[in-house]
Write an enzyme that holds these catalytic residues in place. Structure first.
Site, short mmCIF file in Angstrom:
data_model
loop_
_atom_site.label_atom_id
_atom_site.label_comp_id
_atom_site.label_asym_id
_atom_site.label_seq_id
_atom_site.Cartn_x
_atom_site.Cartn_y
_atom_site.Cartn_z
N TRP A 157 0.80 -1.22 0.00
CA TRP A 157 0.00 0.00 0.00
C TRP A 157 0.83 1.27 0.00
CZ3 TRP A 157 1.33 2.83 4.14
CH2 TRP A 157 1.68 2.18 5.33
N LYS A 181 -2.86 -7.88 -8.16
CA LYS A 181 -3.77 -7.56 -7.05
C LYS A 181 -3.15 -6.45 -6.21
CE LYS A 181 -5.80 -9.26 -2.76
NZ LYS A 181 -5.27 -8.08 -2.05
N GLY A 234 5.45 -6.61 0.48
CA GLY A 234 4.61 -6.35 1.63
C GLY A 234 5.32 -6.70 2.93
N GLU A 256 9.61 -9.35 -1.58
CA GLU A 256 10.32 -8.18 -1.07
C GLU A 256 9.57 -7.72 0.16
OE1 GLU A 256 11.18 -4.75 0.12
OE2 GLU A 256 10.19 -3.99 -1.66
#
Length: 489
Positions: A157, A181, A234, A256
């Site tokens: 995000w 996604k 994430g 990662e």
């Protein structure tokens, strides 16, 4: 729809097999503006059935896409990158609104996203194999590199658009197809790429964008037998779960994950350069960067000077509206992240740390709503404190005195993470030792953070596996097929 919704809401669709569509159930995810706490976007809340549709569409496109000459695949991607740049301001507006990043940084993220597409696309003619001599007469050994097929890309995000494009570029250049996604917290900018993919003319099924919860859609994408490679950026905890879920099908995984970057300033380091680098690197994107310096090891000889100058610079940073050109720090992405940051600081103080500046949520006009936290410096820290060991995704700088390079190396490596590290020294011998002894995949010497496309971004330990960018990142999307070619009569 949420009771608190007052701003105009923009709705985005999934993009599957060249078509824009909602979820099978018709449900949606509401996306909040972290500055105002008002819903500004909705995206479909897809589930397992939607994931299957996307994977099946991708599978049908696999053979034809892989059969295209690499340079033709690259041409599609170059057109895609051009469209991203043409829509720069709009994509940046979406990023700032959904994630809270300052607008100038959002513009930079769009530029980086286009570059992540362009760099591998322009390397399409450089995909290489190998030919080796055989032990047998009249025989060659060919190492042929081939695409995996259906890849799933999952982005984080904090830089959703750039991280998605970081995966799309090399995956499609190498001849793979992809289902992307984005995160539920900040999905809108990535979903806006669906229309651009359509305009770029990608064949149906080559590039698909879906949204939904990780527990339903994410699980199906990762565990479905059609998926041959999963690439994810994430948290370490999420990465570990994905790694485990890929085990049954032995699906290839590229991760990662989190970081805990040490920032080492030695006695001969340039203090002013270190202060400038620390100020930028720790506070970029509100400290929500996996390569940010998260623990500071400052040599006794320059500790007081560094602390005085760094405190002065951090205290001047302006917190506020991401669209205000004077703003340097925006809001946290959501209430949960803000609460976690406050708990980390409070626990550090309970463990003996001292707050030099910040350490709280701001008050006053402009901060009645939103997820805000002041830039914070903590001193009297030691390596046993949680703030020095756990990832801190926010503008908190815990600082510790050191007395030698050897101590700095030992403390830096005493971590479960190994993504990035910073070193400030003029001693080339120590730099060479750092190359060999620092257990991190990315090391910044006498400069602020910021990797380049031709480099290789990878983590050691719990910071990930696989890596991205450059020729090594491109090769991560190719399997090797060995051919023993005998041409004797």
């Amino acid at each position: 729809m949420s009771e608190k919704t007052k701003e105009a809401i923009e709705a985005y669709s999934m993009y599957i097999n060249g078509e824009h569509k909602g979820s099978v159930t018709g449900e949606v995810i509401e996306v909040e503006n972290p500055s105002t706490e008002q819903v500004v976007y909705t995206v479909p809340k897809g589930g397992a059935d939607d994931a299957k549709l996307a994977l099946e569409a991708a599978k049908k496109a696999t053979a034809a896409w892989a059969a295209l000459p690499a340079v033709e695949r690259g041409n599609y991607l170059i057109r895609f990158a051009e469209l991203i740049k043409e829509n720069r301001e709009e994509l940046a507006r979406i990023l700032s609104t959904e994630q809270g990043k300052i607008y100038q940084l959002a513009l930079g993220e769009v530029d980086v996203a286009a570059d992540f597409i362009n760099f591998p696309a322009q390397s399409a003619r450089r995909l290489e194999g190998d030919i080796y001599s055989s032990d047998n007469p009249e025989e060659h050994i060919w190492i042929h590199k081939v695409p995996y097929g259906v890849c799933v890309g999952i982005s984080a995000w904090n830089f959703p658009l750039a991280l998605a494009c970081r995966k799309i570029g090399p995956a499609l250049t190498a001849g793979n197809v992809m289902v992307v996604k984005p995160p539920s917290e900040t999905p809108a900018a990535v979903m806006a790429l669906g229309k651009l993919a359509e305009q770029a003319g990608f064949p149906k099924g080559v590039l698909n964008f879906v949204t939904g919860d990780g527990s339903t859609m994410g699980t199906e994408l990762v565990t479905n037998k059609l998926t041959k490679l999963v690439t994810m950026t994430g948290s370490t905890k999420t990465g570990q779960r994905i790694y485990g879920m890929c085990a049954d099908n032995l699906t290839a995984v590229r991760l990662e994950l989190g970081g805990k970057a040490p920032f080492i300033l030695l006695e001969d380091g340039d203090v002013d350069k270190a202060v400038a680098a620390a100020t930028v690197s720790r506070h970029l994107n509100n400290g929500q960067v996996c390569t940010c310096p998260e623990r500071f090891y400052i040599h006794d000889a320059v500790y007081d000077e560094f602390l005085e100058k760094y405190t002065a610079e951090v205290s001047k940073l302006k917190l506020g509206d991401p669209f205000n050109p004077d703003t340097q720090i925006g809001p946290k992405v959501n209430a949960y992240e803000t609460e976690q940051l406050a708990k980390i600081v409070d626990k550090a103080v309970a463990q003996g740390a001292k707050v030099v500046c910040g350490g709280k949520r701001p008050e006053g006009a402009g901060f009645e709503k939103g997820h805000w936290y002041e830039a914070t410096i903590l001193t009297d820290c030691n390596n046993s404190m949680d703030v020095m060991r756990d990832e801190v995704f926010g503008v908190v700088s815990p600082i510790m005195r050191i007395s030698s390079f050897e101590e700095a190396l030992e403390l830096s490596n005493d971590s479960d993470y190994g993504l990035a590290a910073f070193l400030f020294t003029k001693d080339m011998r120590k730099i060479q030792r750092a190359v060999l002894e620092l257990e991190f995949g990315e090391i910044y010497v006498n400069r602020a953070m910021g990797e380049q496309r031709q480099g290789f971004h990878n983590g050691f330990k719990l910071s990930g596996t696989g890596g991205e960018d450059g020729k090594y990142g491109l090769e991560n999307y190719l399997e090797k097929k060995t051919m023993y070619v005998n041409f004797s009569e």
